[in-house]
Every structure is written in structure tokens, then in C-alpha cells.
Scaffold this active site. Structure first.
Site, PDB file in Angstrom:
ATOM      1  N   ASP A  26       0.873  -1.158   0.000  1.00 17.14           N
ATOM      2  CA  ASP A  26       0.000   0.000   0.000  1.00 17.14           C
ATOM      3  C   ASP A  26       0.922   1.222   0.000  1.00 17.14           C
ATOM      4  O   ASP A  26       2.092   1.119   0.379  1.00 17.14           O
ATOM      5  CB  ASP A  26      -0.898  -0.032   1.245  1.00 17.14           C
ATOM      6  CG  ASP A  26      -1.724   1.223   1.401  1.00 17.14           C
ATOM      7  OD1 ASP A  26      -2.355   1.648   0.417  1.00 17.14           O
ATOM      8  OD2 ASP A  26      -1.731   1.788   2.516  1.00 17.14           O
ATOM      9  N   ASP A  28      -0.034   5.082   0.875  1.00 21.26           N
ATOM     10  CA  ASP A  28      -0.213   6.136   1.865  1.00 21.26           C
ATOM     11  C   ASP A  28      -0.103   5.601   3.290  1.00 21.26           C
ATOM     12  O   ASP A  28      -0.799   4.659   3.677  1.00 21.26           O
ATOM     13  CB  ASP A  28      -1.576   6.799   1.676  1.00 21.26           C
ATOM     14  CG  ASP A  28      -1.728   7.414   0.290  1.00 21.26           C
ATOM     15  OD1 ASP A  28      -0.708   7.543  -0.412  1.00 21.26           O
ATOM     16  OD2 ASP A  28      -2.860   7.747  -0.101  1.00 21.26           O
TER      17      ASP A  28
END
Length: 287
Positions: A26, A28
Site C-alpha cells: 500500500d 499512503d
């Protein structure tokens, strides 16, 4: 002697026939310390794409995101807001703004621990794939900066005039991320049981559950609870560092440099996105 040669050949053949592996990240709050999309709000304002009110609203959204993460409802509201906000934006202008401000805005907020993990996975022969809910126009250049081999990101519909229509063509979120990981495993020959995944959010539980080595990074409350229950490792990333400050380490012959890997990042990112068109039917069905 003949037996030794035959055994060596068999071992060599098996090594080459072993399934490939990958590490899925992922973006952020996992690789970078902020929301990649919201980080560019000031640049979009200076480029005339948004007004001062929108800057303040995105600043507040960034605060909420950093304070405790965003649950499903908050992410959905953010998606709707950003989709409406970017309606009418010229795609080429967006790409130019991102390219001009990428190093100033993103380079300083990359977690040193994440950059080290990316190095380690590349050294181990694994592909590195960024899987992000943020838009492709933002995620692809960041993936290139990080030296990622592939990128999966949300894609907006672009009209004949070269501007965003405000509609979402592919939304890389929740279960859809897990579908992307599984489809890449089929197309690239990844053995998911030997693959890795990293995320900070409980919304990525489907993606984390799809691999044999899931890791919770700076997890929100829900993910921390699940990680503890499932005995998944929990990592604490807290040291943002500029990539160029890592250059002495990255240039070591035994550790492939992220900077060198970035040279092939753009082409690889395109290859990693070829599957997204086939998801339109699934996206339509889920509405």
C-alpha cells in the site's frame, strides 16, 4: 561424478522453474508518511485547478487521515469529493504538475524503513508492486521514483477533450486490491503463499489475507486488532528520509539501488496496469 553432475543440473533446473514472488505495498502511510493525493493540493491550487476553499478542505482531510486513518465510510466520502473536485481537470496538466513537484513533495516523506524493505525485496529477487487507492496520475510517478516494478492504482474516466469526467473507471480499494493481486499472480506467475504484503489500513485486510506473509505497518486500530488476533507481524515506520540521502547505501554493489531501478519503473508500471480494463465489468456489477 556423473551422479553429482545430474544432481546439480536438476537443482539448477528446479531453481529456474520455481514460481516467482512479489511484495505488494500500500502507498499512503505505508511507504510515504501522508496521503499521496492530498499532498499535491497546494500544487494543484498554484496551477489553478482548485480554489482556496478546496485547499483548506483537503488539508482537513489530510489531518483526519493522519490522525487516525480513514474507515470505509470516510474513504467513500473522500472518493466522491475528489471525483467531483477533479471533474474538468486537464489530464496532461495534472501530470505536468505532479512531475514538477514530485521530488519536492514526495521525496521527503518516504519512510526510510519502507525504502529499505523495497531494497531487500529486490535483492531477494522479488518484484515490488505498489497497490494504491490514489489516482494513477499520482501513483505511477511515485512508483517510478521508488523503483517499483508494477503499479496498481485508481483510474478516472478521461473524456475526448483530455479532461477528467468525474467518473471512476477503476477503483483500487478494499476487495478490488485483493483481486488485482490475485490477477497479477496469475499473469506473472507469482506464488502468493510466498509473497508479501504491507498496509496500514483494515480496508486492506483482503489484500493482506491473499498472501502468505502479511505485515501491518503503522496499523489503524482495526488492523492492529486483526493483526494481533491473526499473529501477523506489526511494523512501526516513523523515519521519513530523502532518497538522495540514501545514495551512499544504495550504490553498494550488493544492494540494487532504487534510483537505478527507477529507470525501468515507468515501463513496468504500464505493464502492471494492463489488467485493469478487465475489471470494469466487476466494478459495474458491484455498484
Amino acid at each position: 561424478m556423473l551422479g553429482l553432475v545430474e544432481n546439480h543440473s536438476l537443482t539448477h533446473s528446479m531453481a529456474h522453474s520455481m514460481p516467482r514472488t512479489a511484495a505488494f505495498f500500500d502507498l499512503d502511510k505505508t511507504v510515504i508518511a501522508k496521503s499521496s493525493t492530498l499532498t499535491f493540493s497546494k500544487s494543484f491550487y498554484q496551477g489553478g485547478l482548485i480554489n482556496r476553499r478546496a485547499v483548506l478542505r483537503t488539508a482537513y482531510a489530510q489531518f483526519v487521515f493522519l490522525a487516525g486513518g480513514a474507515d470505509h465510510d470516510q474513504m467513500e466520502r473522500m472518493r466522491q469529493y475528489l471525483s467531483a473536485l477533479c471533474r474538468g481537470w486537464n489530464v496532461q496538466q495534472v501530470k505536468e504538475i505532479v512531475a514538477e513537484t514530485l521530488h519536492d513533495l514526495i521525496d521527503p516523506i518516504i519512510y526510510d524503513e519502507a525504502a529499505s524493505l523495497i531494497e531487500e525485496h529486490h535483492t531477494a529477487g522479488r518484484d515490488v508492486v505498489i497497490v494504491s487507492t490514489s489516482g494513477a496520475e499520482v501513483v505511477e510517478p511515485i512508483g517510478e521514483l521508488l523503483g517499483a516494478d508494477r503499479v496498481v492504482a485508481t483510474r478516472m474516466v478521461v473524456g475526448d477533450d483530455g479532461c477528467f469526467t468525474g467518473e471512476v473507471e477503476y477503483y483500487a480499494y478494499g476487495p478490488t486490491k485483493a483481486e488485482a493481486v490475485k490477477e497479477l499472480a496469475l499473469s506473472e506467475g507469482y506464488d502468493l503463499a510466498r509473497c508479501y504484503a504491507y498496509s496500514d489500513s483494515a480496508t486492506d485486510l483482503p489484500m493482506l489475507s491473499a498472501v502468505g506473509h502479511p505485515y501491518a505497518v503503522n496499523p489503524d486500530r482495526a488492523l492492529r486488532r486483526e493483526a494481533l488476533a491473526r499473529e501477523w507481524p506489526i511494523l512501526d515506520f516513523h523515519k521519513p528520509v530523502r532518497l538522495k540521502q540514501r545514495l551512499p547505501n544504495l550504490s553498494s554493489p550488493s544492494r540494487p539501488a532504487l534510483v537505478a531501478a527507477a529507470a525501468v519503473g515507468a515501463a513496468a508500471a504500464t505493464a502492471g496496469l494492463v489488467w485493469y480494463a478487465s475489471r470494469r465489468r466487476a466494478l459495474t456489477a458491484s455498484r
